[in-house]
Design a protein around this motif. Structure first.
Motif, PDB file in Angstrom:
ATOM      1  N   ILE A  14       0.828  -1.206   0.000  1.00  0.00           N
ATOM      2  CA  ILE A  14       0.000   0.000   0.000  1.00  0.00           C
ATOM      3  C   ILE A  14       0.864   1.258   0.000  1.00  0.00           C
ATOM      4  O   ILE A  14       0.599   2.207  -0.747  1.00  0.00           O
ATOM      5  CB  ILE A  14      -0.954  -0.011   1.220  1.00  0.00           C
ATOM      6  N   ILE A  15       1.912   1.269   0.821  1.00  0.00           N
ATOM      7  CA  ILE A  15       2.765   2.454   0.905  1.00  0.00           C
ATOM      8  C   ILE A  15       3.472   2.720  -0.416  1.00  0.00           C
ATOM      9  O   ILE A  15       3.511   3.847  -0.921  1.00  0.00           O
ATOM     10  CB  ILE A  15       3.792   2.283   2.037  1.00  0.00           C
ATOM     11  N   VAL A  16       4.039   1.681  -1.007  1.00  0.00           N
ATOM     12  CA  VAL A  16       4.747   1.861  -2.273  1.00  0.00           C
ATOM     13  C   VAL A  16       3.786   2.325  -3.365  1.00  0.00           C
ATOM     14  O   VAL A  16       4.099   3.239  -4.146  1.00  0.00           O
ATOM     15  CB  VAL A  16       5.447   0.554  -2.680  1.00  0.00           C
ATOM     16  N   SER A  17       2.597   1.719  -3.419  1.00  0.00           N
ATOM     17  CA  SER A  17       1.623   2.115  -4.444  1.00  0.00           C
ATOM     18  C   SER A  17       1.133   3.534  -4.231  1.00  0.00           C
ATOM     19  O   SER A  17       0.866   4.254  -5.197  1.00  0.00           O
ATOM     20  CB  SER A  17       0.445   1.136  -4.433  1.00  0.00           C
ATOM     21  N   ALA A  18       1.011   3.953  -2.969  1.00  0.00           N
ATOM     22  CA  ALA A  18       0.567   5.320  -2.694  1.00  0.00           C
ATOM     23  C   ALA A  18       1.591   6.328  -3.202  1.00  0.00           C
ATOM     24  O   ALA A  18       1.223   7.346  -3.818  1.00  0.00           O
ATOM     25  CB  ALA A  18       0.339   5.506  -1.194  1.00  0.00           C
ATOM     26  N   THR A  19       2.862   6.076  -2.957  1.00  0.00           N
ATOM     27  CA  THR A  19       3.883   7.002  -3.444  1.00  0.00           C
ATOM     28  C   THR A  19       3.966   6.993  -4.965  1.00  0.00           C
ATOM     29  O   THR A  19       4.163   8.043  -5.588  1.00  0.00           O
ATOM     30  CB  THR A  19       5.251   6.640  -2.847  1.00  0.00           C
TER      31      THR A  19
END
Length: 339
Positions: free
Chosen positions: A255-260
């Motif tokens: 989720i964090i990587v996709s958000a960035t």
């Protein structure tokens, strides 16, 4: 039998092959020698995440650069220390002469006056680029947060409940995927243009959540069969709590990587739409609209093209590096004991 006339010598304790034994004579002379080894310091999960992130050099450098760009943009226009330096037309008050007409200089930059030079009508280009950076950052942040929320919820529900819920949500996702993203964003962006940059941000978020939804669905499909999920079901834990307390926290890396990545791609998508005339509309400006407006000046005054381009590249790269650092910090598969 022991000879009473023979002097008594203390026996030595046998030392293991690793040399870890303690000689009683040494213990009497140096009590610190028998002190137990210091226990390894323990950290909470949040402390471990923070330590890993702070040790990621690329991410920390990117945080500083992005913070500098944000402060520069938001303090220069609208919240600056020199109120009234630029008026609503991005013209320095000191340049307005000859009946209110601004002076025009063709030099690329001049420190203290026009750091990025002037555009064709005498507007200060530094002010225009800073205003465009403000708009682009706001759009990117809204798109990243909203697209992440939509993709996480849809992917989590589809992966956990399966059946007709998964079929409906995934066919909806496939429908958004098969339509070219730029075309869909251009059509919807033109419709929402009357709502300003927030309307454009909502449109972009509504068409960029699909990749994250599929990634989260795949992670949830794997995690729902794990033992800790089965144990939670066995003790009567509700589905909502299982999803949000047990499954989704284990997908935080994805989720964090996709958000960035969503934030970085939103910058580029907004630039593309504004370049084509379907994005931010006048009188607002963005980095993409500046490139579109002054593209014809590339051969004569290239700095009008390169300044907004450099800020677009800087924001996209720093956000990607920050995402890489967050992924490494949140990854639950790493050995936490080594910290």
């Amino acid at each position: 039998m022991t000879d009473p006339n023979k002097p008594h010598r203390p026996e030595k304790v046998p030392t293991p092959s690793g040399g870890g034994g303690i000689n009683p004579e040494t213990a009497l002379m140096d009590p610190a020698a028998v002190t137990a080894p210091a226990a390894q310091k323990s950290y909470s999960q949040n402390q471990l995440v923070l330590r890993r992130f702070l040790r990621h050099k690329g991410a920390m450098a990117s945080v500083l650069v992005l913070l500098f760009v944000s402060i520069l943009a938001f303090t220069s226009i609208g919240f600056g220390p020199i109120p009234g330096w630029w008026d609503k037309d991005f013209t320095r008050a000191a340049d307005i002469v000859n009946g209110g007409r601004p002076t025009l200089s063709l030099v690329p930059f001049s420190l203290g006056e026009h750091p990025f030079g002037q555009e064709s009508t005498g507007k200060d280009y530094f002010a225009l680029v800073m205003k465009g950076t403000q708009v682009s950052l706001v759009i990117a942040l809204v798109v990243g947060l909203l697209a992440t929320l939509i993709g996480t919820v849809i992917g989590g529900l589809a992966g956990y409940y399966r059946g007709w819920v998964e079929a409906v949500l995934m066919r909806l996702t496939d429908l958004f995927i098969v339509i070219p993203l730029l075309v869909l964003a251009a059509v919807l962006g033109q419709i929402a243009s009357r709502w300003g940059m927030i309307g454009l941000a909502l449109v972009l978020a509504g068409v960029t959540w699909t990749g994250l939804a599929r990634l989260v669905r795949g992670e949830v499909l794997s995690l729902r069969e794990r033992e800790f999920v089965a144990s939670a079901r066995a003790i009567g834990t509700g589905s909502r709590r299982i999803i949000f307390k047990h499954i989704l926290p284990n997908t935080v890396g994805v989720i964090i990587v996709s958000a960035t990545l969503s934030i970085a791609s939103a910058i580029l998508l907004e630039t593309s739409l504004s370049f084509l005339g379907y994005g931010v509309q006048p009188p607002d400006v963005s980095l993409g609209s500046l490139i579109s407006t002054y593209q014809n000046a590339f051969t004569t005054r290239p700095w009008l093209f390169w300044w907004p381009g450099m800020f677009i590249l800087t924001i996209a790269l720093t956000v990607n590096f920050i995402g890489d650092g967050l992924r490494d910090a949140f990854d639950p598969r790493q050995n936490r004991n080594k910290d």
